[in-house]
Motif scaffolding. Structure first.
Motif, PDB file in Angstrom:
ATOM      1  N   ALA A 119      -5.248 -20.928  16.080  1.00 26.19           N
ATOM      2  CA  ALA A 119      -5.526 -20.606  14.541  1.00 26.19           C
ATOM      3  C   ALA A 119      -4.475 -20.269  13.755  1.00 26.19           C
ATOM      4  O   ALA A 119      -3.626 -20.005  14.461  1.00 26.19           O
ATOM      5  N   GLY A 120      -4.215 -20.898  12.614  1.00 26.91           N
ATOM      6  CA  GLY A 120      -3.214 -21.135  11.845  1.00 26.91           C
ATOM      7  C   GLY A 120      -3.952 -21.443  10.012  1.00 26.91           C
ATOM      8  O   GLY A 120      -5.381 -21.392  10.000  1.00 26.91           O
ATOM      9  N   TYR A 121      -3.110 -21.664   9.712  1.00 28.23           N
ATOM     10  CA  TYR A 121      -3.154 -21.676   7.755  1.00 28.23           C
ATOM     11  C   TYR A 121      -1.984 -22.686   7.367  1.00 28.23           C
ATOM     12  O   TYR A 121      -0.884 -22.815   7.967  1.00 28.23           O
ATOM     13  N   PRO A 122      -2.687 -23.822   6.594  1.00 25.03           N
ATOM     14  CA  PRO A 122      -2.286 -24.705   6.816  1.00 25.03           C
ATOM     15  C   PRO A 122      -0.380 -24.467   5.857  1.00 25.03           C
ATOM     16  O   PRO A 122      -0.821 -23.639   4.558  1.00 25.03           O
ATOM     17  N   ILE A 123       0.086 -24.580   5.496  1.00 22.43           N
ATOM     18  CA  ILE A 123       1.558 -24.299   5.412  1.00 22.43           C
ATOM     19  C   ILE A 123       3.054 -25.576   5.571  1.00 22.43           C
ATOM     20  O   ILE A 123       2.725 -25.585   6.554  1.00 22.43           O
ATOM     21  N   THR A 124       3.152 -25.686   4.730  1.00 18.26           N
ATOM     22  CA  THR A 124       4.534 -26.855   4.723  1.00 18.26           C
ATOM     23  C   THR A 124       6.096 -26.100   5.243  1.00 18.26           C
ATOM     24  O   THR A 124       6.237 -25.059   4.867  1.00 18.26           O
ATOM     25  N   PRO A 125       6.630 -27.273   6.120  1.00 18.67           N
ATOM     26  CA  PRO A 125       6.529 -28.177   6.660  1.00 18.67           C
ATOM     27  C   PRO A 125       5.552 -27.904   8.252  1.00 18.67           C
ATOM     28  O   PRO A 125       6.187 -28.413   8.984  1.00 18.67           O
ATOM     29  N   SER A 126       5.082 -26.923   8.361  1.00 16.28           N
ATOM     30  CA  SER A 126       4.183 -27.303  10.322  1.00 16.28           C
ATOM     31  C   SER A 126       2.857 -27.057   9.904  1.00 16.28           C
ATOM     32  O   SER A 126       2.496 -27.523  11.173  1.00 16.28           O
ATOM     33  N   THR A 127       2.515 -27.888   9.182  1.00 15.17           N
ATOM     34  CA  THR A 127       0.984 -28.101   9.074  1.00 15.17           C
ATOM     35  C   THR A 127       0.937 -29.000   9.889  1.00 15.17           C
ATOM     36  O   THR A 127      -0.203 -29.264  10.413  1.00 15.17           O
ATOM     37  N   GLU A 128       1.828 -30.066  10.682  1.00 15.45           N
ATOM     38  CA  GLU A 128       1.061 -31.001  11.315  1.00 15.45           C
ATOM     39  C   GLU A 128       1.219 -30.260  13.550  1.00 15.45           C
ATOM     40  O   GLU A 128      -0.478 -31.111  14.101  1.00 15.45           O
ATOM     41  N   VAL A 152      12.508 -23.644  -0.934  1.00 17.29           N
ATOM     42  CA  VAL A 152      11.889 -25.261  -0.688  1.00 17.29           C
ATOM     43  C   VAL A 152      11.626 -25.458   0.027  1.00 17.29           C
ATOM     44  O   VAL A 152      10.974 -25.389   1.555  1.00 17.29           O
ATOM     45  N   PRO A 153       9.651 -25.501  -0.094  1.00 17.39           N
ATOM     46  CA  PRO A 153       8.532 -25.842   0.799  1.00 17.39           C
ATOM     47  C   PRO A 153       8.929 -27.892   1.546  1.00 17.39           C
ATOM     48  O   PRO A 153       8.793 -27.084   2.995  1.00 17.39           O
ATOM     49  N   THR A 154       9.305 -27.872   1.480  1.00 19.23           N
ATOM     50  CA  THR A 154      10.001 -30.024   1.995  1.00 19.23           C
ATOM     51  C   THR A 154      11.266 -29.794   2.355  1.00 19.23           C
ATOM     52  O   THR A 154      11.724 -31.031   3.318  1.00 19.23           O
ATOM     53  N   GLY A 155      12.158 -28.475   2.214  1.00 17.71           N
ATOM     54  CA  GLY A 155      13.180 -28.564   2.773  1.00 17.71           C
ATOM     55  C   GLY A 155      13.365 -28.456   3.849  1.00 17.71           C
ATOM     56  O   GLY A 155      13.128 -27.193   4.174  1.00 17.71           O
ATOM     57  N   PRO A 156      14.977 -28.702   4.344  1.00 18.81           N
ATOM     58  CA  PRO A 156      14.751 -27.643   5.848  1.00 18.81           C
ATOM     59  C   PRO A 156      15.584 -26.034   5.434  1.00 18.81           C
ATOM     60  O   PRO A 156      16.266 -25.832   4.534  1.00 18.81           O
ATOM     61  N   GLY A 157      15.721 -25.308   6.709  1.00 13.83           N
ATOM     62  CA  GLY A 157      17.087 -24.079   6.047  1.00 13.83           C
ATOM     63  C   GLY A 157      16.640 -23.449   7.229  1.00 13.83           C
ATOM     64  O   GLY A 157      15.993 -23.885   9.024  1.00 13.83           O
ATOM     65  N   GLN A 158      17.397 -22.393   7.719  1.00  8.18           N
ATOM     66  CA  GLN A 158      17.619 -21.471   8.991  1.00  8.18           C
ATOM     67  C   GLN A 158      17.826 -20.384   8.532  1.00  8.18           C
ATOM     68  O   GLN A 158      18.200 -19.351   9.405  1.00  8.18           O
ATOM     69  N   SER A 159      17.249 -19.974   7.572  1.00  9.84           N
ATOM     70  CA  SER A 159      17.390 -18.565   6.763  1.00  9.84           C
ATOM     71  C   SER A 159      15.864 -17.661   6.885  1.00  9.84           C
ATOM     72  O   SER A 159      16.245 -16.682   6.558  1.00  9.84           O
TER      73      SER A 159
END
Lengths: 376, 277
Positions: free
Chosen positions: A26-35, A114-121
């Protein structure tokens, strides 16, 4: 015959979940996990599983817990803001001891960031995002093959310890494509939740007299028990102001902390004779390896400590490193989060230096190399 | 022989937490009679609730029961139903639980038409937290967060459910008990999402602040306010002022159910794959 595929990190997570026996997403679309959701929506109907796109992140987390209680290994995937919304129910799953796996593909933040950029925060959010005292298992793979393997491990730990498990990796490894070996079913062991024996007069879902992880019955299997997010007695019913609350919450934390040897996993690279250590996970660890090779070519003794289980934090292993080196460098796609844990466990035995970046770009090997030379 | 309520009550879990004069006990018994009437197997039943006074009901019921987070009953219930579509799932919420914090889940569950029976126990107030106004508190009523009288426009729960796509919508009250039994049986038997608004009284945090001297006054208000839908329809507008219809308010027999749609789709996918193999 094992299969070899060229896979994106997020697809490898979905493949790993299916291998581990996940049959509900079960999910809800969100970048960058949608795939991950897209992959599961395509594959689950083929194997008799169920996929549902819920109305929001909160709903997705609730559905995952419901799905797991009904007997299906369950997964959801999200990113920063969605992970924030899931926190209340994530805490519910911790207290009620419902196994499930939550993937957080980390992007920049706070807010939409930054939805399309990486983070570790979000690494501290993984540990402290929900309210109350609770156990957390969080895995941080850094390679596409590793995402596949660690997703299976996440399900196994979740089922074994009756607790949600978080997988957190950054957008770079989530969207990177690499070769992945997918073994035949059965090659990698898959663990299922321990069920109570049939025919008990009374099933106590939170009975801790025989160990810290009580056997778990699924709904509709004959043991009609009660699950509540309130602190509860061994039979699952609410208790108020009872010593049971303290002992039960201590048990929840102990079932994770007391099994660190089984849960914790890390990798070292050229660390044996190192005078400088780098503590890094996910994409920053990949950059660190390149920097280490370059520094070694110049005769600088530097190595890597890479946690694959970041929560519980590898206290003892990092303390050992701190004892042996002059400096630990912590490159992070944040303005300094996991460095606080490295500082805590190194307890002043060596210097700690950070490289912090939140502008949407990776930490490049050259940046790490420059820091190595600076602290040498 | 007297009706045996104990068959559906968890041994040792009474007394309940509800205040004297609360009508949830009436609803609890009605739910038990309806489960008995349809010969519901307890092992095949999951009852899911959110947070609040109403949400404590499943704890007393001998079934697979789940007391979740505020407003989230329908999300957990959806997960259970998707994984085990052949089982019976009842979700139970209060007015605040279902239409405020859980409002989004409520409308989307209605839209999907997933086969869950949703009972909204509407007592027009946040009871457990001490009497704050909810999305159904009548205009002008005193609540602890509306000390000068409620100015918040309120929801008509059945209209909300019909608008969102529920295929069975009904309203009952804690006063009209035989009619409520009948409604619950019909709602539980309905394939698809069924919503039953059950009008209740909270004498402790709503009634006594709003000119209902005792719990009986609130039941008598229900008696005077709610008319059977068929009778309500026939009345001229001037005579329906201040009244509301009860009974089955909407029923769509040919609406397709969500889990059945999913399974049909999945079966089609598998057949295609087998055809190619």
């Amino acid at each position: 015959m094992s299969k070899t595929k060229l896979l994106q990190g997020n697809d490898a997570c979905a493949e790993g979940a299916l291998y581990a026996g996940c049959r509900f997403f079960a999910g809800y679309p969100i970048t960058p996990s949608t795939e991950v959701a897209e992959f599961m929506s395509k594959e689950l109907p083929k194997v008799g599983g169920h996929f549902i796109q819920m109305e929001d992140e909160i709903a997705a987390m609730g559905a995952v817990i419901g799905g797991s209680l009904a007997g299906a290994k369950s997964l959801t995937a999200t990113s920063g803001p969605g992970f924030s919304l899931k926190q209340e129910s994530l805490g519910y799953a911790m207290l009620t001891e419902v196994p499930c796996v939550v993937l957080n593909v980390m992007r920049g933040g706070p807010s939409t960031g930054v939805p399309t950029g990486p983070g570790q925060s979000d690494i501290m959010q993984c540990k402290w995002g929900t309210h109350g005292d609770h156990p957390v298992i969080c895995l941080t793979p850094g390679y596409v093959q590793e995402i596949f393997d660690e997703t299976i491990r996440a399900f196994n730990l979740s089922e074994k310890y009756r607790t949600p498990v978080i997988i957190a990796y950054d957008e770079i490894v989530g969207h990177m494509r690499e070769r992945v070996e997918i073994p035949d079913a059965g090659v990698i062991p898959v663990i299922d939740r321990t069920k109570p024996p049939k025919g008990l007069d009374k099933y106590l879902p939170y009975d801790d007299t025989k160990g810290d992880v009580p056997p778990m019955a699924n709904f509709f299997e004959g043991y009609r028990y009660h699950v509540t997010g309130l602190n509860h007695a061994p039979d699952g019913f609410p208790v108020n102001a009872s010593p049971r609350i303290q002992t039960d919450e201590e048990r929840l934390i102990r079932k994770v902390d007391g099994n660190r040897k089984d849960i914790c996993k890390n990798e070292t690279y050229k660390l044996e004779d190192a005078e400088i250590a780098i503590f890094a996970y996910g994409s920053t660890a990949r950059g660190a390896k390149d920097a280490i090779d370059a520094a070694r070519a110049e005769g600088i003794k530097v190595g890597l400590f890479r946690p694959l289980t970041i929560w519980p934090f590898p206290d003892e292993a990092v303390a050992e490193v701190a004892k042996k080196v002059k400096t630990i460098i912590v490159p992070e796609l944040s303005l300094g989060q996991i460095i606080l844990e490295v500082q805590r466990v190194s307890a002043g035995q060596c210097k700690i230096e950070g490289i912090f970046r939140v502008d949407g770009d990776p930490i490049y090997p050259a940046q790490i190399l420059a820091k190595i030379k600076e602290v040498k | 022989m007297a009706f045996d309520y104990n068959q559906f009550i968890r041994a040792g879990k009474l007394p309940h937490i509800w205040c004297p004069g609360c009508t949830y006990g009436i609803v609890f018994k009605s739910i038990i009679r309806s489960l008995d009437a349809i010969k519901q197997n307890k092992d095949d039943l999951a009852v899911v609730s959110g947070i609040g006074c109403a949400s404590r009901l499943p704890g007393y019921l001998d079934a697979n029961t789940l007391h979740t987070a505020h407003g989230r009953a329908l999300t957990f219930a959806t997960g259970i139903k998707m994984v085990r579509p052949e089982k019976r799932v009842i979700a139970l919420s209060g007015d605040g639980d279902a239409t405020a914090i859980g409002g989004n889940h409520f409308i989307h569950a209605c839209r999907r038409n997933i086969d869950i029976t949703v009972l909204v126990l509407n007592n027009f107030i946040y009871g457990m937290t001490g009497g704050q106004h909810s999305p159904t508190t009548p205009k002008g009523h005193i609540a602890t967060t509306m000390p000068y009288g409620n100015i918040d426009p309120n929801f008509d729960i059945p209209k909300l459910a019909i608008g969102a796509g529920a295929s069975f919508v009904a309203r009952g009250t804690a006063y009209h008990v035989p009619a409520l039994d009948k409604l619950l049986i019909e709602a539980i038997n309905h394939k698809g999402l069924s919503v039953v608004e059950i009008v209740n009284a909270c004498p402790t945090t709503h009634g006594r602040r709003n000119k209902f001297k005792n719990p009986t006054d609130q039941l008598l208000w229900m008696k005077d306010t709610f008319l059977p839908a068929a009778a309500f329809e026939k009345l001229p507008p001037e005579k329906t002022e201040g009244k509301l219809p009860m009974g089955v308010l909407y029923k769509k027999e040919d609406a397709t159910e969500y889990c059945e749609n999913y399974d049909a789709m999945a079966q089609g996918v598998r057949q295609k794959i087998e055809g190619r193999a």
